[in-house]
Scaffold this active site. Structure first.
Site, PDB file in Angstrom:
ATOM      1  CE  LYS A 205     -82.544 -61.955   4.377  1.00  0.00           C
ATOM      2  NZ  LYS A 205     -82.916 -61.490   5.726  1.00  0.00           N
TER       3      LYS A 205
HETATM    4  C1  LIG Z   1     -82.953 -62.295   6.926  1.00  0.00           C
HETATM    5  C2  LIG Z   1     -82.936 -61.565   8.223  1.00  0.00           C
HETATM    6  C3  LIG Z   1     -82.683 -62.232   9.449  1.00  0.00           C
HETATM    7  C4  LIG Z   1     -82.501 -63.733   9.549  1.00  0.00           C
HETATM    8  O1  LIG Z   1     -81.284 -64.201   8.998  1.00  0.00           O
HETATM    9  P1  LIG Z   1     -81.106 -65.747   8.653  1.00  0.00           P
HETATM   10  O2  LIG Z   1     -79.807 -65.837   7.945  1.00  0.00           O
HETATM   11  O3  LIG Z   1     -82.275 -66.095   7.766  1.00  0.00           O
HETATM   12  O4  LIG Z   1     -81.129 -66.512   9.926  1.00  0.00           O
HETATM   13  C5  LIG Z   1     -82.621 -61.468  10.602  1.00  0.00           C
HETATM   14  N1  LIG Z   1     -82.831 -60.136  10.586  1.00  0.00           N
HETATM   15  C6  LIG Z   1     -83.075 -59.464   9.433  1.00  0.00           C
HETATM   16  C7  LIG Z   1     -83.308 -58.003   9.490  1.00  0.00           C
HETATM   17  C8  LIG Z   1     -83.137 -60.150   8.211  1.00  0.00           C
HETATM   18  O5  LIG Z   1     -83.409 -59.475   7.075  1.00  0.00           O
END
Ligand SMILES: *Cc1c(COP(=O)(O)O)cnc(C)c1O
Length: 461
Positions: free
Chosen positions: A111
């Protein structure tokens, strides 16, 4: 570039308005009016350049009405200088598979790639157009720390993040509460994550309060987050193809809210030669069932070892739905109203066929997740976090797939320890967290308590 809503109720807006709006004012999600095409010659030219230069090239048509190129270069430079790997998102070989490491940012989860950029874009737009922004969000763990890291110390921005007291992991809690910048306000509520989400939603629905206090959101419905994530799909292709425009690529993506994989879908629409996008889910498998031919129907959320993917209704799926139904907002609205009324929706046989052309899907259990962490470690000496392990497992017999690694294994060391009996060494950003000073306000899980706290904090400024 102008942006439209998936539900058709927003007059076309420019990039700056789209970013500040977050969720469309009609409840829909914003998308670019046209998708810029990247031809074979450009693909070849882009294949050898750095992540940062690629980001500038790729984002320019999407942001040019709001951010001149020289400023974009500076924004991108600053957003990714903070990453601990000079390649930003390096591609590594693990046995026969390739893993695209997206976790070298300040909070060790993917993120950061989007939220570092978004924080800088917010600051830039506020400085140019004036105004302030008070970001309000609820987190179950990962999003809160990445959002805080994205805006800490920024002028004109304050951030309030609610987390359920005692219900996030100690590391996740400390990643938020040890950030002592004056513009960061952590709130632990005496309640659950759902309580936090409900309070935030109620406060956003209080339009007077929202306007008076310039509340803004930072969750994955913001278009700028998707935009930043498109870059690493092109980057991975460039590393593997060595510039051959005929080279085709597949990706396995650990999926929760469908934001990350939707960025891959956008890359494909822009002309990146992607064959398959594999939706990898945990036991919360609404998307997998849908791709396998079932109805799109939500169940209850099950807690798993990959908590960032414990989601039933994936908010970004609406963006894909818009394209699936031929960019027709009326059909999008009808399908969503079906889902709202009956808890499920159905698409036509033709649309199903199109869906199956774009995506594969597989669901992975907790037992399989642990098994994959073990197998990859024993065979290749490489540690997977449980989210990445879901993707690697889903792509098990697909040696040609690039697996997206969405978190550093040390962030989820409980699962790693359960799988192999040892823990992953901590990256610098996770070291010493438990000894650091913290700041956090404990509140009752009510709208009034949080509203009063925000009022009092902002009045004291
Ligand atoms: C947020 C997150 C995801 C999922 O991503 P999306 O964009 O919501 O599909 C997968 N793995 C981790 C570690 C995350 O923090």
């Amino acid at each position: 570039m102008r942006y439209l809503s998936t539900r058709g109720g927003v007059e076309p807006v420019g990039f700056a308005t789209a970013v500040m709006m977050g969720l469309g004012t009609d409840g829909g999600l914003l998308l670019p009016e046209t998708v810029p095409r990247v031809g074979p010659d450009t693909l070849r030219d882009w294949s050898g350049i750095s992540f940062r230069d690629l980001a500038v090239e790729l984002m320019t048509p999407f942001v040019a009405d709001a951010i001149p190129r020289t400023d974009l270069v500076e924004l991108i430079g600053r957003s990714y200088a903070i990453f601990s790997h000079q390649e930003v998102t390096p591609l590594v070989q693990v046995g026969e598979q390739r893993v695209l490491e997206l976790f070298h940012g300040p909070t060790a989860a993917f993120k950061d790639v989007a939220l570092q950029f978004l924080g800088n874009v917010f600051e830039y737009l506020l400085a140019r157009h004036g105004g302030r922004l008070n970001i309000l969000g609820a987190t179950s763990g990962d999003t809160g720390s990445a959002a805080i890291a994205g805006v800490r110390g920024k002028e004109r921005i304050r951030i309030f993040i609610l987390h359920p007291a005692g219900r996030v992991s100690p590391v996740q809690e400390r990643q938020m509460t040890t950030v002592l910048d004056a513009n960061v306000h952590n709130i632990a509520i005496r309640g659950t994550f759902d309580d936090g989400q409900r309070i935030v939603k109620d406060l956003f629905n209080d339009l007077d309060f929202k306007q008076q206090y310039h509340l803004g959101a930072i969750n994955s419905i913001n278009w700028a987050r998707i935009l930043a994530q498109i870059v690493y799909y092109f980057y991975a292709w460039g590393r593997m193809s060595r510039g051959d425009p005929g080279f085709r690529i597949d990706f396995a993506v650990p999926t929760g809210n469908f934001g990350d994989i939707f960025a891959g879908y956008m890359a494909k629409r822009m002309g990146l030669p992607i064959d398959r996008l594999l939706i990898a889910t945990n036991r919360n498998d609404i998307l997998t069932r849908f791709v396998a031919g079932g109805p799109y129907a939500a169940g209850t959320v099950h807690p798993t070892l990959s908590p960032a993917m414990d989601i039933q209704i994936a908010s970004n799926f609406e963006r894909y739905l818009y394209f699936l139904v031929g960019q027709d907002p009326e059909t999008v609205r009808a399908l969503l109203s079906d889902l709202d009324r009956t808890g499920r929706m159905e698409v036509t046989a033709e649309q199903r066929a199109a869906l199956a052309e774009d995506f594969d899907a597989a669901a992975v259990s907790d037992a399989q997740t642990l098994d994959q962490i073990r197998e990859t470690y024993q065979r290749h000496g490489y540690l997977l976090d449980p989210h990445t392990a879901v993707g690697v497992r889903a792509a098990r017999h697909r040696a040609d797939m690039v697996c997206l690694a969405t978190a550093h294994p040390a962030k989820f060391n409980d699962a790693v320890h359960r799988a192999i009996g040892i823990q992953a060494p901590l990256p610098t950003c996770l070291r010493g967290l438990l000894e650091k000073e913290t700041r956090c306000t404990l509140l009752d899980a009510t709208e009034e308590a949080v509203r009063d706290h925000i009022r009092a904090t902002l009045a004291a400024r």
